[in-house]
Write an enzyme that holds these catalytic residues in place. Structure first.
Site, mmCIF file in Angstrom:
data_model
loop_
_atom_site.group_PDB
_atom_site.id
_atom_site.type_symbol
_atom_site.label_atom_id
_atom_site.label_comp_id
_atom_site.label_asym_id
_atom_site.label_seq_id
_atom_site.Cartn_x
_atom_site.Cartn_y
_atom_site.Cartn_z
ATOM 1 N N ASP A 206 0.863 -1.187 0.000
ATOM 2 C CA ASP A 206 0.000 0.000 0.000
ATOM 3 C C ASP A 206 0.896 1.233 0.000
ATOM 4 O O ASP A 206 2.120 1.104 -0.062
ATOM 5 C CB ASP A 206 -0.957 -0.028 1.210
ATOM 6 C CG ASP A 206 -2.305 0.611 0.852
ATOM 7 O OD1 ASP A 206 -2.309 1.789 0.439
ATOM 8 O OD2 ASP A 206 -3.335 -0.065 0.983
ATOM 9 N N HIS A 281 -2.537 3.290 -4.809
ATOM 10 C CA HIS A 281 -1.947 2.859 -3.527
ATOM 11 C C HIS A 281 -0.527 2.334 -3.737
ATOM 12 O O HIS A 281 -0.170 1.266 -3.243
ATOM 13 C CB HIS A 281 -2.838 1.806 -2.862
ATOM 14 C CG HIS A 281 -4.125 2.385 -2.319
ATOM 15 N ND1 HIS A 281 -4.151 3.242 -1.246
ATOM 16 C CD2 HIS A 281 -5.410 2.244 -2.722
ATOM 17 C CE1 HIS A 281 -5.407 3.604 -0.992
ATOM 18 N NE2 HIS A 281 -6.194 3.022 -1.877
ATOM 19 N N GLU A 345 -9.470 2.921 -5.812
ATOM 20 C CA GLU A 345 -9.038 4.269 -5.438
ATOM 21 C C GLU A 345 -7.804 4.747 -6.218
ATOM 22 O O GLU A 345 -6.781 5.078 -5.619
ATOM 23 C CB GLU A 345 -8.766 4.324 -3.926
ATOM 24 C CG GLU A 345 -10.009 4.035 -3.112
ATOM 25 C CD GLU A 345 -9.793 4.128 -1.594
ATOM 26 O OE1 GLU A 345 -10.735 4.551 -0.914
ATOM 27 O OE2 GLU A 345 -8.698 3.788 -1.098
ATOM 28 N N TYR A 436 -16.415 -4.480 7.365
ATOM 29 C CA TYR A 436 -15.163 -3.808 7.710
ATOM 30 C C TYR A 436 -14.974 -3.846 9.229
ATOM 31 O O TYR A 436 -15.641 -3.129 9.966
ATOM 32 C CB TYR A 436 -15.168 -2.364 7.167
ATOM 33 C CG TYR A 436 -14.633 -2.309 5.741
ATOM 34 C CD1 TYR A 436 -14.988 -3.289 4.828
ATOM 35 C CD2 TYR A 436 -13.763 -1.311 5.333
ATOM 36 C CE1 TYR A 436 -14.493 -3.265 3.529
ATOM 37 C CE2 TYR A 436 -13.257 -1.268 4.032
ATOM 38 C CZ TYR A 436 -13.626 -2.261 3.140
ATOM 39 O OH TYR A 436 -13.126 -2.244 1.870
ATOM 40 N N ASP A 438 -12.576 -2.806 10.850
ATOM 41 C CA ASP A 438 -11.841 -1.666 11.413
ATOM 42 C C ASP A 438 -12.822 -0.579 11.856
ATOM 43 O O ASP A 438 -12.411 0.423 12.435
ATOM 44 C CB ASP A 438 -10.833 -1.086 10.406
ATOM 45 C CG ASP A 438 -11.471 -0.638 9.096
ATOM 46 O OD1 ASP A 438 -12.558 -1.165 8.742
ATOM 47 O OD2 ASP A 438 -10.901 0.245 8.431
ATOM 48 N N TRP A 486 -8.381 -3.291 8.099
ATOM 49 C CA TRP A 486 -7.427 -2.249 7.719
ATOM 50 C C TRP A 486 -6.821 -1.708 9.004
ATOM 51 O O TRP A 486 -7.530 -1.484 9.989
ATOM 52 C CB TRP A 486 -8.152 -1.138 6.949
ATOM 53 C CG TRP A 486 -8.853 -1.651 5.735
ATOM 54 C CD1 TRP A 486 -10.203 -1.903 5.604
ATOM 55 C CD2 TRP A 486 -8.262 -1.999 4.471
ATOM 56 N NE1 TRP A 486 -10.467 -2.390 4.343
ATOM 57 C CE2 TRP A 486 -9.305 -2.452 3.629
ATOM 58 C CE3 TRP A 486 -6.960 -1.972 3.988
ATOM 59 C CZ2 TRP A 486 -9.077 -2.874 2.315
ATOM 60 C CZ3 TRP A 486 -6.733 -2.392 2.685
ATOM 61 C CH2 TRP A 486 -7.775 -2.837 1.867
#
Ligand code: ZN
Length: 563
Positions: A206, A281, A345, A436, A438, A486
């Site tokens: 990343d 990323h 992204e 998710y 996180d 994440w």
């Protein structure tokens, strides 16, 4: 320094949970709940220490011995009774009929299916393959270690017919934002195996770090694997250096470490799917090899989070050559047939202004930069295909068309997943809500800092991976779902434990057990799951896990750090 302090009340909590378990649960507290089980209205005394194993399937003996050793370690040394007899056998014709009636339809389900009978001092484990046998041993472990059952001195006789609902029962871990040593990855895999999860999605690269040694590109481990500062809180003002912890952070996995972890995962029935992010990323890789970006300017490995404009240049042939060499190495050391290519992204700002990217678009007659990304991903997917591998990517890879055989991981809700399934692509669901892990799990002021959102234990447990409005013909493309972890705000392993446990166990039941509205007999309600979860507190405490207690009693909030 900013290390997350585990819940100080966890020992007390554990004993409360165990006491509760003793007095309230008279059945086996399995997670995930088997597809079907039936108590036989008799009991057998808790066995003494040791095992007597009768292998009717000799071929499986070598693998089975290590699994059975774990059962041996649970031995009831305080008990003078005879040892537990275990019989390992293949599925019989009657088992096959029963399993088909319960809904087995595919080959991979047969592969993971098993029948377990515990009666008259003997545990009979029958399966079609070693994988099924492995899951039978996981189920038996949960039966023998159950505090509630041990306290009664006798084991209820029971028959279990079991197989998974979904093929992809995934857990992801981001090792780029924060790096975790191999022993932590091993722990993560062991939690997964206990709850019958079977795909480890390893997010290896990343912007903030590159974690995989590639011998051809030493800069990736000398430069890309390290950053000099890390943002402490939310990115309100990334220019303010006071908001950073100015300390080197990083690390990477050597080829030998990767191979050892992949072997360990395989021994637990877990596939390892590596992710190499592209074309976005990519800042960590570009820090070592700036010529692979559009502006070829040198920038360091960033210490804050977000979406960065500098990405891999799609017009520069050297960039594509670099990535194909990286993928060749990945294909060599990861035996799984699937490689994750990221694809999410990716801002197009640099591509719009880059002569090489513009020239590529003209020569291929591409209408815009989105089509350029589609071309870029297709070329990488075709390269993987030439190595006998297939690709999966985040749902952005659907934009501009997707080559046949590529799979989609739907993270921006479920629309991408539905579109991909309708177009005949395999899909893994991992929508932000509720997959998710996180995100916050509770709204108390004492919760440790998380990236945002709110995915309570109950939200995860009641998740249905197959969307209601998906046409029956497209449902077969939904391979399963995945919990994503994440780690921007997980600065310590304790905090990873806290975010993952127990929410992973809820997702495990979603993916293994029959759908909520199709449960036969007792259980598969959130309340029943929560009761069984209480009985797993003893195991979590013995592992030293900093688990979140909200699952079984939201009033019992331990002290939290004030980050
Ligand atoms: Zn470019």
């Amino acid at each position: 320094m900013n290390k997350f302090q585990g819940p100080k009340g966890s020992v007390v909590l554990t004993w409360m949970a165990v006491l509760w378990c003793w007095t309230n649960v008279s059945a086996y507290p399995w997670i995930p709940l088997p597809a079907h089980h039936r108590y036989l209205n008799t009991t057998m005394p808790v066995p003494g220490s040791g095992l007597q194993v009768d292998y009717r399937m000799r071929d499986w003996q070598v693998q089975a011995e290590s699994w059975l050793q774990e059962i041996q370690q649970l031995s009831f040394s305080w008990n003078a009774g005879p040892p537990l007899r275990i019989r390992v056998d293949s599925l019989g014709p009657e088992d096959a009929v029963n399993l088909m009636e319960l809904g087995i339809t595919t080959d991979w389900q047969w592969d993971e299916a098993y029948v377990l009978v515990l009666a008259e001092g003997t545990a009979t484990l029958r399966a079609q393959s070693p994988k099924g046998l492995f899951y039978a041993t996981r189920t038996l472990i949960q039966m023998l270690e159950s505090d509630s059952i041990r306290a009664t001195g006798s084991l209820p006789a029971v028959m279990v017919w079991d197989f998974p609902r979904f093929a992809w029962r995934g857990m992801h871990l981001d090792v780029a934002r924060h790096f975790w040593e191999p022993d932590k990855i091993q722990q993560y895999l062991s939690w997964m195996a206990r709850y019958k999860m079977n795909v480890f999605h390893w997010h290896l690269t990343d912007d903030q770090g590159w974690r995989l040694e590639i011998p051809e590109f030493p800069g990736l481990t000398k430069v890309s694997a390290w950053r000099s500062a890390t943002l402490r809180g939310r990115p309100v003002d990334v220019e303010d250096s006071l908001l950073y912890r100015h300390q080197q952070h990083g690390g990477y996995y050597t080829e030998a470490e990767v191979r050892a972890l992949v072997r360990y995962a395989d021994s637990l029935g877990i596939r390892v799917v590596p992710e190499i992010e592209m074309p976005g990323h990519a800042r960590a890789a570009l820090a070592a090899y700036p010529a692979l970006s559009c502006r070829a300017d040198s920038q360091g490995v960033p210490g804050h989070w977000g979406v960065f404009e500098d990405v891999f240049c799609a017009g520069n042939e050297a960039t594509l050559e670099f990535l194909t060499q990286v993928l060749d190495h990945v294909c060599r050391i990861f035996p799984d047939s699937v490689v994750h290519l990221g694809g999410d992204e990716c801002p197009k700002t640099r591509w719009e202004a880059c002569p090489l990217c513009q020239q590529r678009m003209r020569s291929l007659d591409l209408p815009d930069a989105h089509a350029l990304q589609s071309w870029f991903m297709s070329r990488m997917i075709q390269h993987l295909a030439s190595q006998g591998k297939s690709a999966i990517g985040w749902d952005e890879i659907l934009e501009g068309g997707l080559p046949e055989g590529a799979a989609v991981m739907s993270w921006r809700g479920t629309e991408g997943g539905k579109a991909a399934a309708r177009a005949g692509h395999s899909v893994v669901m991992s929508p932000g809500k509720p997959c998710y892990l996180d995100h916050y799990q509770h709204d108390g002021p004492e919760e440790p800092l998380a990236i945002g959102g709110m995915n309570r234990l109950e939200d995860v447990y009641t998740y249905e991976p197959v969307p209601d409005d998906l046409e029956p013909g497209a449902v077969m493309w939904i391979q399963g779902a995945q919990g994503n972890v994440w780690t921007e705000y997980m600065t310590s392993w304790d905090k990873v434990e806290y975010m993952v446990m127990p929410r992973m166990t809820a997702l495990a039941e979603v993916l293994w057990s029959p759908a909520l509205n199709r449960t036969v007999g007792r259980g598969r309600t959130f309340e029943h799951y929560r009761d069984r979860l209480r009985c797993h507190a003893g195991w979590m405490a013995r592992q030293g896990l900093h688990f979140a207690p909200h699952g079984w009693d939201p009033t019992l909030l331990p002290e939290r750090p004030s980050n």
